[in-house]
Design a protein around this motif. Structure first.
Motif, PDB file in Angstrom:
ATOM      1  N   THR A  72       0.824  -1.206   0.000  1.00 17.27           N
ATOM      2  CA  THR A  72       0.000   0.000   0.000  1.00 17.27           C
ATOM      3  C   THR A  72       0.857   1.254   0.000  1.00 17.27           C
ATOM      4  O   THR A  72       0.397   2.304  -0.380  1.00 17.27           O
ATOM      5  CB  THR A  72      -0.921   0.036   1.229  1.00 17.27           C
ATOM      6  N   ASN A  73       2.114   1.117   0.421  1.00 17.04           N
ATOM      7  CA  ASN A  73       2.971   2.302   0.484  1.00 17.04           C
ATOM      8  C   ASN A  73       3.903   2.418  -0.709  1.00 17.04           C
ATOM      9  O   ASN A  73       4.835   3.207  -0.679  1.00 17.04           O
ATOM     10  CB  ASN A  73       3.802   2.288   1.759  1.00 17.04           C
ATOM     11  N   ARG A  75       3.655   3.801  -3.537  1.00 16.44           N
ATOM     12  CA  ARG A  75       3.743   5.139  -4.113  1.00 16.44           C
ATOM     13  C   ARG A  75       4.557   6.050  -3.197  1.00 16.44           C
ATOM     14  O   ARG A  75       5.336   6.870  -3.666  1.00 16.44           O
ATOM     15  CB  ARG A  75       2.353   5.723  -4.350  1.00 16.44           C
ATOM     16  N   ALA A  76       4.369   5.891  -1.879  1.00 16.76           N
ATOM     17  CA  ALA A  76       5.165   6.686  -0.944  1.00 16.76           C
ATOM     18  C   ALA A  76       6.643   6.336  -1.086  1.00 16.76           C
ATOM     19  O   ALA A  76       7.506   7.208  -1.028  1.00 16.76           O
ATOM     20  CB  ALA A  76       4.694   6.438   0.486  1.00 16.76           C
ATOM     21  N   LEU A  80       6.825   9.627  -2.593  1.00 13.33           N
ATOM     22  CA  LEU A  80       6.329  10.232  -1.356  1.00 13.33           C
ATOM     23  C   LEU A  80       5.095  11.105  -1.559  1.00 13.33           C
ATOM     24  O   LEU A  80       4.015  10.577  -1.743  1.00 13.33           O
ATOM     25  CB  LEU A  80       7.441  10.992  -0.643  1.00 13.33           C
ATOM     26  N   SER A  81       5.262  12.447  -1.565  1.00 11.11           N
ATOM     27  CA  SER A  81       4.077  13.314  -1.508  1.00 11.11           C
ATOM     28  C   SER A  81       3.513  13.679  -2.865  1.00 11.11           C
ATOM     29  O   SER A  81       2.535  14.395  -2.921  1.00 11.11           O
ATOM     30  CB  SER A  81       4.423  14.617  -0.794  1.00 11.11           C
ATOM     31  N   PHE A 227      -4.618   3.063  -1.334  1.00 14.55           N
ATOM     32  CA  PHE A 227      -4.802   3.880  -0.145  1.00 14.55           C
ATOM     33  C   PHE A 227      -5.877   4.899  -0.464  1.00 14.55           C
ATOM     34  O   PHE A 227      -5.772   5.623  -1.447  1.00 14.55           O
ATOM     35  CB  PHE A 227      -3.488   4.576   0.213  1.00 14.55           C
ATOM     36  N   TYR A 234      -6.596   1.795   4.164  1.00 20.99           N
ATOM     37  CA  TYR A 234      -5.987   0.995   3.126  1.00 20.99           C
ATOM     38  C   TYR A 234      -7.013  -0.013   2.625  1.00 20.99           C
ATOM     39  O   TYR A 234      -7.767  -0.581   3.398  1.00 20.99           O
ATOM     40  CB  TYR A 234      -4.776   0.246   3.684  1.00 20.99           C
ATOM     41  N   GLN A 420       0.925  17.640  -0.483  1.00 23.88           N
ATOM     42  CA  GLN A 420       0.309  17.414   0.815  1.00 23.88           C
ATOM     43  C   GLN A 420       1.263  17.761   1.944  1.00 23.88           C
ATOM     44  O   GLN A 420       0.865  17.995   3.059  1.00 23.88           O
ATOM     45  CB  GLN A 420      -0.091  15.953   0.941  1.00 23.88           C
ATOM     46  N   GLN A 594       3.074   4.622  10.691  1.00 23.33           N
ATOM     47  CA  GLN A 594       1.658   4.676  10.351  1.00 23.33           C
ATOM     48  C   GLN A 594       0.913   3.763  11.322  1.00 23.33           C
ATOM     49  O   GLN A 594       1.338   2.633  11.551  1.00 23.33           O
ATOM     50  CB  GLN A 594       1.451   4.206   8.909  1.00 23.33           C
TER      51      GLN A 594
ATOM     52  N   GLN B  75       1.140   9.561   5.537  1.00 19.12           N
ATOM     53  CA  GLN B  75       0.343   8.483   4.971  1.00 19.12           C
ATOM     54  C   GLN B  75       0.907   8.025   3.640  1.00 19.12           C
ATOM     55  O   GLN B  75       1.781   8.671   3.066  1.00 19.12           O
ATOM     56  CB  GLN B  75      -1.091   8.971   4.784  1.00 19.12           C
ATOM     57  N   ALA B  76       0.346   6.927   3.147  1.00 21.46           N
ATOM     58  CA  ALA B  76       0.834   6.358   1.890  1.00 21.46           C
ATOM     59  C   ALA B  76       0.680   7.331   0.726  1.00 21.46           C
ATOM     60  O   ALA B  76       1.396   7.241  -0.254  1.00 21.46           O
ATOM     61  CB  ALA B  76       0.102   5.065   1.586  1.00 21.46           C
ATOM     62  N   ASP B  77      -0.273   8.260   0.814  1.00 18.90           N
ATOM     63  CA  ASP B  77      -0.442   9.199  -0.292  1.00 18.90           C
ATOM     64  C   ASP B  77       0.330  10.494  -0.052  1.00 18.90           C
ATOM     65  O   ASP B  77       0.140  11.469  -0.761  1.00 18.90           O
ATOM     66  CB  ASP B  77      -1.930   9.506  -0.512  1.00 18.90           C
ATOM     67  N   GLY B  78       1.197  10.498   0.969  1.00 16.15           N
ATOM     68  CA  GLY B  78       2.029  11.671   1.227  1.00 16.15           C
ATOM     69  C   GLY B  78       1.368  12.697   2.121  1.00 16.15           C
ATOM     70  O   GLY B  78       1.979  13.707   2.452  1.00 16.15           O
ATOM     71  N   SER B  79       0.120  12.480   2.524  1.00 17.50           N
ATOM     72  CA  SER B  79      -0.531  13.456   3.396  1.00 17.50           C
ATOM     73  C   SER B  79      -0.152  13.185   4.844  1.00 17.50           C
ATOM     74  O   SER B  79       0.321  12.109   5.183  1.00 17.50           O
ATOM     75  CB  SER B  79      -2.043  13.364   3.218  1.00 17.50           C
TER      76      SER B  79
END
Lengths: 635, 367
Positions: A72-73, A75-76, A80-81, A227, A234, A420, A594, B75-79
């Protein structure tokens, strides 16, 4: 380098020294069990390898692993943002790089082939290894109907029987059979002699492999993970193929790579191959900067300002600077040229001093342009004479001015991508960007420093030596901290250095000092005869360095230079200490924080290690090819 | 040669003229670009409150940890999500009217105060304990405490520990904590005060500490109670029971907003934004009923939400500042439940209960 690349290279054939083909039993006896000591070592090594393999497999497939944390992470870990809505920009950038890589691969490389024998050995080896993996992994624990691990009364884990485990892993066995069958089939299609002689093109093998990997995205149920920002939760669905927004771009990337490779192959045979090769090199230099500052950041250009200031200023510098250079390269301009160049340099340097004390305002772009003009003017005496040479200098100046003004304008314009958090670049993107820029920028600087340190002039020698020794005397992390914490304190009021820029500057300065020493090693291997020969045919010092000394020196230093590139790439993980989020830090401290995946760290770190290994192994393999092609180690 | 010099002079003149006349224009465009290589920025004139700077900038730069479970997590989306992150949003909603106008800056514990002093961030919502030395020597000012934390210990029930255990019961145990924090000093002090000898081991971070606890290398781990509860909720293996003790923590860790000292206007804005969430909780005002209460609430509620007799305008805030806070982010209880309940932290019976329910969460009246 260019000369080396253009030497026609024999396709990679088995070297004449290679032992004749042996049967399996004979090969084992000669290489692994030749005497009793050798046999003991083989057995011991084999057991150790199996033990380690078992450990890794048990770790990866353990019921305690939460691979969802990584899935799920993803992309992070990558960016990341960077917002999902703007992700098309990431794909466009990647697509551009992939396309350029395809063209370059087609244009430059003579890829040669691999023998059928090798391919079949690889396939069978992979099948065998997979079979061993399936066998050595301990049987899984039994998961009860409530989704929890079943335990005995004493509380220890209950594992299924060995036979059940093998049955459960039937899909893996199918893969084993397919690999082995493919290998054996390939082997039996060709007789002993032709197995070695018949070759498959390397590129076909690579593209087939990549094609199968991409195909598996459409077929294999890797699982569908996402996500959801709105609910901050998630969503994981196993048993589905990956998201469409992952499948499609990678398919397009593969198509781009293959397509542009074809294009490159066609262009290679065209009359303009030389020009196109030069253009592709230039694109490699420009694209990291442009992709980052223009494509990814999407600057909000204020067109009024562009037309009123940026454009006229660029034109003024281009045209007036071109005129100055044109007049500086007239025959008989003599000492006046040098005088003007020195004055220009003085003026340009004074501008920076003035900026430091804030005496008068001037656009940063103008300061940079004056400095560039001064350097161009210093170069001008080399272009005095024929019309063609003079035109070359002026056209070069126009190109550089256009590029510098374009990039400076773009860099100075704020981004429209809404983030973000404050991290514009993070994850693997940051790691790759920093490594790429640092390698690109530190290379010319390092070569200059190496030349300076071996120069005849004491002042150059002293300055370069001092610089190199001072920088090499301090650890990278202190250089980074210096640039991110100390330098902003020294800057005059109102001047700011963004964190990323500070890091890039410091890291480039650090890396170039090491690179300089690697290049100097190469320079020292050039015999005195080469210098004397160059002098004897009447080359100038610049020509001697550029055409005789450097090509040979750089060729000799390939192994060290590649080592430097690899360590630069790996040491980007130190950026975490000064507060940037490289992908190791994402795995090490973002994911475990997280609440969903509290403390889940090992999975991410294993993935990061694998990605580091993939990149470094690729670089290393490519450099080995390069070394073979230029005949390094055979002289 | 003179012709050459004249050309050059003309060129220099032209460039510096067009550079000079527009430099202010260009710098204003570049100051908001965080990635610009080198930009010329006009600094805010000294003496101006941060409040005005934030309003003209349009975003609030809020320093958070970024790796504190349930308080500020990337978070996983960067927020950024969590209790602290939501309090950044509270302040942004009050000053700028939009809870999303926050630029989160992840800071390490070492760089947090420097970041405030250099103006990189406007305020810290970064699990920062309010202490005398930080209030005086370090040059910080502290807002109202949003979370009352305290250091506790966690052991296994199978080792004979229970919720009523005391520090005096841990003699001879291996106690683990993360290195370089005050937790290390606190537990050593507490143990010597209780007259027991312990073996103290420190590790790089609390993930490693917890892994060593799970593997059995540590008998007891210690850190702030909020973190221990989270670890227990998420990482306790089947068949084990972890217990947290002593009931009264061995240290006081009041956490809340932190900002540079001597900026009263900004401090008032931050403090009252926090108080507004607490008052709203006391009055049963939450994001779902805020519109209704604006029409039918008592006089204090109406004042707080920007109705008749409102006091926000006088503070340099928009009249509806706290209406925006409650409707966009929520009251104290909503923020607490949303972020801290999922990791097992509940308000009931803790110091973070409302003062009417025996806790410490209390706000001065809005009048």
């Amino acid at each position: 380098m260019q000369d080396a690349d253009q030497v026609p290279v024999e396709p990679e054939k088995s070297s004449p020294n290679e032992a004749p083909s042996l049967s399996m039993g004979k090969w084992l006896r000669t290489n692994l069990f030749s005497n009793w000591a050798n046999s003991i070592l083989t057995l011991l090594g084999g057991f150790l390898a199996l033990f380690a393999l078992r450990g890794v497999l048990n770790f990866v497939f353990s019921e305690n692993r939460q691979w969802d944390a990584v899935r799920t992470n993803l992309r992070a870990l990558m960016t990341l943002s960077y917002p999902e809505s703007q992700y098309i920009r990431v794909w466009v950038s990647l697509g551009f790089v992939v396309g350029l890589a395809g063209v370059s691969a087609g244009l430059w490389a003579n890829w040669g082939g691999v023998s059928v024998k090798r391919v079949s050995t690889w396939l069978m080896g992979a099948g065998g290894l997979l079979a061993v993996c399936v066998l050595v992994r301990e049987p899984s624990v039994i998961i009860g109907s409530d989704g929890k691990v079943v335990r005995t009364v004493e509380g220890s884990l209950q594992r299924e029987s060995f036979l059940d485990a093998m049955v459960d892993r039937s899909s893996w066995w199918i893969a084993v059979v397919v690999l082995l069958a493919a290998g054996i089939l390939l082997r039996n299609r060709f007789s002993g002699g032709s197995r070695r002689a018949v070759e498959l093109p390397v590129t076909s093998v690579i593209f087939t492999g990549l094609g199968l990997a991409v195909l598996s995205l459409w077929i294999a149920p890797y699982g569908h993970y996402a996500f959801i920002s709105e609910t901050k939760s998630y969503v994981a669905e196993s048993g589905r193929t990956v998201a469409f927004s992952t499948k499609l771009p990678w398919t397009v990337m593969l198509a781009l790579l293959c397509g542009f490779f074809r294009v490159g192959r066609i262009l290679q045979r065209s009359d303009y191959a030389g020009v196109i090769k030069g253009a592709s090199n230039l694109l490699w230099l420009i694209s990291p900067l442009t992709l980052f500052w223009v494509v990814l950041r999407d600057p909000a250009l204020d067109y009024g300002h562009v037309i009123s200031t940026d454009l006229p200023m660029g034109l003024a510098f281009g045209i007036l600077g071109g005129l100055v250079l044109w007049s500086l390269t007239r025959t008989g301009v003599g000492e006046a040229g040098r005088l003007v160049a020195t004055m220009l340099l003085g003026f340009a340097v004074f501008n920076w001093v003035a900026a430091f004390f804030g005496w008068y305002p001037m656009l940063q772009k103008a300061r940079i342009s004056f400095l560039l003009l001064a350097f161009a003017a210093l170069l001008a005496p080399n272009f005095i004479g024929e019309l063609a040479k003079r035109r070359q200098l002026v056209l070069g100046w126009l190109g550089v001015t256009a590029l510098v003004h374009y990039l400076a304008t773009m860099i100075n314009t704020p981004s429209t991508v809404e983030l973000q958090s404050s991290e514009f670049l993070g994850g693997l993107g940051l790691t790759l960007f920093v490594a790429l820029i640092v390698v690109l920028l530190s290379f010319p600087l390092g070569v200059l420093l190496a030349l300076g340190r071996t120069s005849k002039f004491p002042i150059f020698r002293m300055l370069s030596t001092t610089y190199i020794e001072v920088i090499r005397g301090v650890p990278l992390i202190s250089v980074l901290i210096f640039f991110s914490v100390m330098v902003p304190l020294f800057l005059p009021d109102g001047m700011e250095l963004a964190e990323l820029a500070a890091v890039l500057t410091g890291y480039t300065l650090f890396s170039s000092a090491y690179l300089a020493e690697n290049v100097r090693g190469g320079l020292q291997s050039i015999t005195k005869g080469q210098y004397e020969a160059a002098d004897a045919i009447g080359l100038t010092a610049a020509q001697r360095t550029g055409f005789i000394v450097l090509p040979q020196a750089l060729t000799v230093s390939i192994p060290q230079l590649v080592g430097q590139v690899i360590s630069t790439f790996k040491e980007t993980s130190l950026l975490a200490i000064i507060g940037l989020f490289d992908f190791l830090r994402v795995a090490n401290s973002v994911i475990p924080a997280q609440s969903e995946f509290m403390g889940v760290k090992r999975e991410g770190i294993l993935l990061v290690a694998m990605i580091y290994f993939f990149f470094n192994f690729t670089i290393s393999k490519y450099s080995q090819r390069l070394e073979r092609r230029v005949g390094l180690g055979e002289r | 040669m003179w012709r050459l010099l004249a050309t050059l002079f003309a060129l220099a003149l032209a460039a510096s003229a067009c550079g000079g006349s527009d430099s202010s224009d260009d710098s204003s465009a570049s100051s908001s670009s965080s990635d610009a290589e080198e930009t010329e920025v006009t600094l805010a004139a000294s003496g101006e409150s941060l409040l005005d700077t934030i309003k003209s900038r349009g975003t609030l730069n809020c320093g958070v940890s970024g790796s504190a479970v349930a308080f500020s997590e990337l978070q996983a989306d960067g927020s950024m999500a969590g209790f602290d992150a939501d309090y950044c949003r509270v302040v942004a909603a009050a000053i700028l009217g939009d809870a999303n106008k926050v630029n989160f800056v992840s800071l390490t514990a070492a760089e947090r105060f420097t970041a405030v002093q250099t103006g990189d961030v406007d305020l810290l919502m970064r699990n920062t304990t309010w202490t005398q030395s930080r209030d005086s020597e370090v040059g910080m000012d502290f807002g109202p405490t949003t979370y009352y934390d305290g250091q506790q210990l966690m052991g296994r029930e199978s080792d004979g520990f229970s919720g009523s255990s005391q520090v005096s019961d841990v003699g001879g145990s291996v106690i683990c904590t993360s290195a370089g924090t005050t937790t290390e000093k606190n537990i050593a002090d507490a143990a010597s005060e209780a007259g027991v000898s312990i073996e103290l081991q420190t590790f790089e971070d609390f993930d490693t500490v917890t892994n060593n606890f799970i593997s059995g290398a540590c008998d007891i781990i210690t850190t702030d109670g909020s973190a221990l509860v989270g670890r227990k909720a998420k990482q306790q293996p089947d068949g084990e029971n972890w217990v947290i003790f002593p009931a009264t923590p061995i240290s006081k860790e009041p956490l809340g907003p932190t900002y540079g000292q001597n900026d009263s206007a900004f401090a008032d804005a931050v403090n009252w934004a926090v108080y507004a969430t607490i008052i709203a909780d006391e009055k049963g005002l939450d994001s779902s009923n805020v519109d209704m209460m604006l029409a039918s609430g008592d006089t204090e509620t109406i004042r707080l939400l920007g109705g008749e007799g409102e006091l926000q305008s006088g503070m340099g805030l928009p009249a509806d500042a706290f209406y925006q806070v409650i409707s966009q982010v929520g009251n104290y209880d909503e923020i607490y439940s949303r972020n801290l309940n999922p990791v097992g932290l509940s308000r009931e019976g803790s110091a973070n209960a409302a003062w009417t329910a025996g806790g410490l969460v209390y706000a001065p009246p809005a009048r």
